[in-house]
Scaffold this active site. Structure first.
Site, mmCIF file in Angstrom:
data_model
loop_
_atom_site.group_PDB
_atom_site.id
_atom_site.type_symbol
_atom_site.label_atom_id
_atom_site.label_comp_id
_atom_site.label_asym_id
_atom_site.label_seq_id
_atom_site.Cartn_x
_atom_site.Cartn_y
_atom_site.Cartn_z
ATOM 1 N N LYS A 95 0.828 -1.213 0.000
ATOM 2 C CA LYS A 95 0.000 0.000 0.000
ATOM 3 C C LYS A 95 0.859 1.258 0.000
ATOM 4 O O LYS A 95 0.502 2.261 -0.621
ATOM 5 C CB LYS A 95 -0.956 -0.002 1.196
ATOM 6 N N LYS B 286 -3.646 -11.145 -6.898
ATOM 7 C CA LYS B 286 -4.929 -11.436 -6.248
ATOM 8 C C LYS B 286 -6.034 -10.552 -6.829
ATOM 9 O O LYS B 286 -5.776 -9.413 -7.218
ATOM 10 C CB LYS B 286 -4.720 -11.248 -4.732
ATOM 11 N N LYS C 225 -10.183 -5.162 -5.024
ATOM 12 C CA LYS C 225 -11.090 -4.025 -5.205
ATOM 13 C C LYS C 225 -10.385 -2.872 -5.903
ATOM 14 O O LYS C 225 -11.002 -2.071 -6.575
ATOM 15 C CB LYS C 225 -11.535 -3.493 -3.837
#
Ligand code: TYM
Length: 334
Positions: free
Chosen positions: A115, A197, A200
């Site tokens: 992130k 993966k 979202k």
């Protein structure tokens, strides 16, 4: 142990549009095992602001997520479904646990590294201590079991370490939680890049199936899913795209990979992709219908939100008061 049952806690971020990965890796398992436990399912909106959010949009997504929990089959009379930000104990316990967590431990968290790389202009302290808030969520309710996808395992291990460290210092304060990983669907990959993966926040919308995608979009995304030139439906490392589609098919139908290989023996990828799309539709269509119905019922949802926040506050206070006493905060005068 509450009411003679073990306790289960889990949560999801109200960030972005929920994907099939969130559903198969977590939400679906929550529904399957919820009856056996005293449960707490939180919409973890406090986690969401570690990344910049549009306030109105966050509020809307949080409500959508809470409604989806119910639409997926969690009865809010039996399961405590609530917004994290409505229960003050999460932040209070997180602060205390911050003082029992080492910088070195947080530095090792792969989700933080990912992130931080993605949001290089906003590497805030909250993003760094995010796993401590997650530990507080879980330990606040003395959860025995935490159903999550594989990507959350590292955070869960840290939660266990923090709980054990605290217990070693102050006695048996926290239950040390176990992860619950479902048999199928624990790591759903992107349809466009099976090494990544399904997420979202993927920039390529064709890589993810969103829970609110319409049937045509779902079928189209499966038709375009990246596969290989083997032309054989086989569950193996060398065919990651097909393997991912088999995982999705199994999670939706309850079949095993071996049964799936047999079913599609001698058939082409076109037939198989179509079957996976149909299997996903059969799971998502009823979910979308229940979601649409529930969304109309504002008063009902408002009552659930209010009553369950009170319930969560009540249970979380029990742990919080105990912890505050252990670390030496002065008694409250009644
Ligand atoms: P979040 O919001 O990213 O994801 C919610 C749940 O969905 C699972 N998941 C997946 N499972 C399989 N395949 C995928 N592609 C996939 N993508 C997501 C996640 O493993 C998760 O179970 N930090 C957490 C939220 C959280 C939490 C908690 C969870 C905060 N506090 C306490 C459990 C307990 C998160 O960001 O999940």
């Amino acid at each position: 142990m509450l009411d003679g049952k073990k306790t289960l806690f889990s949560g999801m971020q109200a960030t972005g549009n929920l994907t099939l990965g969130n559903y198969l890796g977590a939400l679906k398992n929550w529904v399957t095992i919820s009856d056996e436990y005293q449960t707490f399912f939180s919409v973890v909106d406090m986690h969401s602001i570690t990344v910049r959010q549009d306030p109105a949009e966050l509020r809307r997504r949080a409500r959508t997520l809470l409604t989806l929990y119910i639409a997926a089959g969690l009865d809010p009379e039996k399961n405590c479904i609530y917004y994290q930000s409505h229960v003050s104990g999460h932040a209070e316990l997180a602060w205390i646990l911050n003082c029992f967590t080492y910088m070195g431990e947080l530095n090792r968290m792969t989700q933080f590294k990912d992130k931080a790389a993605k949001h290089a202009d906003n590497i805030n302290a909250g993003l760094f201590t995010y796993p401590v808030l997650m530990a507080a969520d879980i330990l606040l309710y003395q959860a025995d079991v935490v159903p999550v996808g594989i990507d959350q395992m590292q955070h869960l291990e840290l939660t266990r370490d923090i709980a054990i460290r605290f217990n070693n210092l102050y006695g048996e304060v926290f239950t040390v939680p176990e992860a619950y990983i479902g048999k199928a669907g624990a790591k759903i990959m992107s349809l466009q890049d099976p090494a990544k993966k399904m997420s979202k926040s993927d920039e390529n919308p064709n890589g993810s199936i969103y829970l609110m995608d319409d049937p045509d979009t779902i079928i189209r995304k499966f038709k375009r899913a990246v596969t290989d030139s083997e032309a054989c439906v086989r569950y193996c490392e060398e065919q990651p795209g097909i393997r991912n589609l088999i995982d999705i098919y199994c999670a939706c139908t309850g079949k095993t990979p071996q049964e799936t290989e047999k079913e599609f023996e001698g058939k082409g990828y076109g037939d198989f992709k179509m079957a996976v799309g149909e299997a996903v539709l059969s799971v998502l269509k009823p979910l979308q219908e229940r979601f649409a119905d529930l969304s109309k019922n504002k008063d009902y949802l408002d009552r659930v939100i209010k009553e369950n926040a009170q319930k969560a506050q009540y249970f979380s206070n029990k742990t919080l008061r105990k912890v505050q006493k252990k670390v030496g905060f002065p008694d409250r005068i009644r």
